[in-house]
Design an enzyme around this catalytic site. Structure first.
Site, PDB file in Angstrom:
ATOM      1  N   ILE A 134       1.062  -1.581  -0.198  1.00  0.00           N
ATOM      2  CA  ILE A 134       0.041  -0.385   0.340  1.00  0.00           C
ATOM      3  C   ILE A 134       1.227   1.329   0.207  1.00  0.00           C
ATOM      4  CG2 ILE A 134      -2.043  -1.019   1.059  1.00  0.00           C
ATOM      5  CD1 ILE A 134      -1.077   0.119   3.030  1.00  0.00           C
ATOM      6  N   HIS A 135       0.151   2.352  -0.220  1.00  0.00           N
ATOM      7  CA  HIS A 135       1.358   3.397  -0.640  1.00  0.00           C
ATOM      8  C   HIS A 135       0.191   4.943  -0.926  1.00  0.00           C
ATOM      9  CE1 HIS A 135       1.376   2.766  -4.875  1.00  0.00           C
ATOM     10  NE2 HIS A 135       1.687   4.036  -5.163  1.00  0.00           N
ATOM     11  N   ARG A 136      -1.009   3.973  -1.308  1.00  0.00           N
ATOM     12  CA  ARG A 136      -1.827   5.828  -1.965  1.00  0.00           C
ATOM     13  C   ARG A 136      -2.649   6.173  -0.769  1.00  0.00           C
ATOM     14  NH1 ARG A 136      -1.132   6.344  -7.012  1.00  0.00           N
ATOM     15  NH2 ARG A 136      -1.383   3.487  -7.586  1.00  0.00           N
ATOM     16  N   ARG A 150       6.271   5.182   2.826  1.00  0.00           N
ATOM     17  CA  ARG A 150       4.952   6.296   3.000  1.00  0.00           C
ATOM     18  C   ARG A 150       3.475   5.508   3.857  1.00  0.00           C
ATOM     19  NH1 ARG A 150       1.861  10.374   1.755  1.00  0.00           N
ATOM     20  NH2 ARG A 150       2.805  11.080  -0.447  1.00  0.00           N
ATOM     21  N   ASP A 155      -2.727  -1.607  -3.901  1.00  0.00           N
ATOM     22  CA  ASP A 155      -3.287  -0.207  -4.160  1.00  0.00           C
ATOM     23  C   ASP A 155      -2.123   0.513  -5.380  1.00  0.00           C
ATOM     24  OD1 ASP A 155      -1.183   0.894  -2.870  1.00  0.00           O
ATOM     25  OD2 ASP A 155      -2.566   1.654  -1.620  1.00  0.00           O
TER      26      ASP A 155
END
Ligand code: UD1
Ligand code: UDP
Length: 354
Positions: free
Chosen positions: A202-204, A235, A275
């Protein structure tokens, strides 16, 4: 012909690698790295592994708010382009480096070529959607990865200069797929058998920087009794640290991994949860079921044939997908034939050397 490529973030090194190889055979290719990503595991490792030459420039912009980061890039890219005077500037994907590169170039009348043009999520709260729309509208050459992408451009009134040559990330995977098995030791080092684990990324900002969504996703990963391999983007790591979130033992938190290790993890996973744009496509290339932790995707071909399921960030929906999702149908070959970068390079040559 002299072509300048602007890269800066992890997926752009991967997209630029096959095109760099083709362009270097045909012309002078100047690589400009904005410095958006700078950790070894987010940047240098890709240059080493994919044998991309050291960038001619690293503009050292680093992390900052959107305005400051994009503004600094704009100033430094403009200066570099004025020194280099390329025939054409190539930008990739949809990051702040893409937008700054396209804007700096077009304002100084350098023709812009956009690789991975025409993608749309139709969600303007995503920073990437703004970057893509703006880059597409100032580019004079738009290299689309899919038919959907070229239709999106047609709907926005962009007709000239649009070419569907296939997806450069598919080229990249095909070029690496053989060496993955002989080179990557990641499964052995994590003591994992093929198909015995889930892979998550995940990074959004909508997932990492929203506590409810982050807790929903991590809660679902924690609630399964399967092993989850989780190479975390900085992130995501920073968000978990900020909120003091701990992970249970079934979730194996890793630093970001190299491209070949990532392909090995993807290829052998039972299921991928992500994501990421690139990871959704790679899951499709490998025929691994993908659960996308978003409400929409730019890569609609992967959902339409049933191999990618959109579940957002809700814990029960993700948990149910982990238990139930088992796609079986065909995976049409909609991302080209692995020769997109060759076609783009030859096309650039036909335009700028005539
Ligand atoms: C960026 C892109 C996104 C792309 C992603 C690929 C924008 C707006 N976003 O998101 O489209 O999908 O890259 O990975 O351009 N950080 C580090 N080390 C690094 C780089 C970043 O620790 O080498 C941390 C910093 O705290 C930084 C944060 O990660 O503030 C976010 O980095 P940034 O480049 O702003 O955006 P990404 O989330 O990486
Ligand atoms: N990737 C990688 N190591 C990781 C996570 C991702 O090499 O730890 C690769 C992945 O295989 C894909 C690309 O990075 O090729 C996707 O980048 P990312 O998810 O950062 O960005 P996006 O594609 O969403 O823009």
């Amino acid at each position: 012909m002299k072509v300048a490529s602007i890269v800066g973030a992890r997926p752009q090194f991967i997209k630029a690698a096959p095109l760099d190889r083709e362009l270097r055979e045909l012309c002078q290719h100047v690589l400009i790295h904005t410095g958006q990503h700078y950790d070894y595991a987010m940047s240098a490792v890709f240059f080493e592994e994919l044998k991309i030459p050291e960038p001619h420039y690293n503009l050292g912009v680093g992390s900052a708010s959107h305005g400051k980061q994009t503004g600094e890039m704009l100033i430094r890219i403009e200066k570099t382009l004025m020194e280099e005077q390329p025939d054409c500037v190539v930008v990739y994907g949809d990051t702040n480096s893409t937008l700054a590169g396209a804007l700096a170039a077009v304002k100084q009348h350098f023709p812009v070529a956009h690789v991975e043009a025409g993608l749309r999520s139709f969600n303007r709260s995503m920073p990437e959607e703004i970057n893509r729309v703006l880059a597409d509208h100032v580019a004079s050459l738009l290299y689309c990865p899919t038919e959907t992408a070229s239709s999106n451009l047609a709907r926005e009134g962009i007709a000239g200069g649009v070419f569907n040559f296939g997806d450069v990330m598919y080229d990249a995977v095909l070029r690496s797929t053989e060496v993955v098995d002989s080179t990557s030791r990641i499964l052995a080092s994590l003591d994992l058998a093929p198909r015995s684990y889930l892979l998550a990324t995940i990074h959004r900002p909508a997932n990492t920087d929203n506590e409810q969504n982050l807790c929903g996703i991590l809660g679902a990963l924690a609630s399964t009794n399967e092993v989850v391999v989780f190479p975390a983007h900085p992130r995501a790591t920073k968000a978990m640290e900020r909120l003091g979130l701990d992970l249970p033992p079934n979730v194996r938190l890793l630093e970001p991994v190299s491209y070949l290790d990532m392909l090995a993890l993807e290829k052998n996973a039972r299921l991928i949860l992500t994501d990421s744009g690139g990871v959704q496509k790679e899951a499709y290339f490998f025929g691994v079921p993908c659960v996308t932790l978003r409400e929409e995707t730019e890569w609609v071909e992967t959902t339409e044939c049933g191999w990618n399921l959109l579940v957002g960030a809700s814990e029960p929906r993700i948990a149910e997908a982990i238990r139930q999702f088992q796609p079986q149908g065909e995976r049409p070959q909609v991302f080209g034939d692995g020769k997109a970068s060759r076609r783009i390079a030859l096309h650039l040559q036909s335009v700028f050397e005539s």
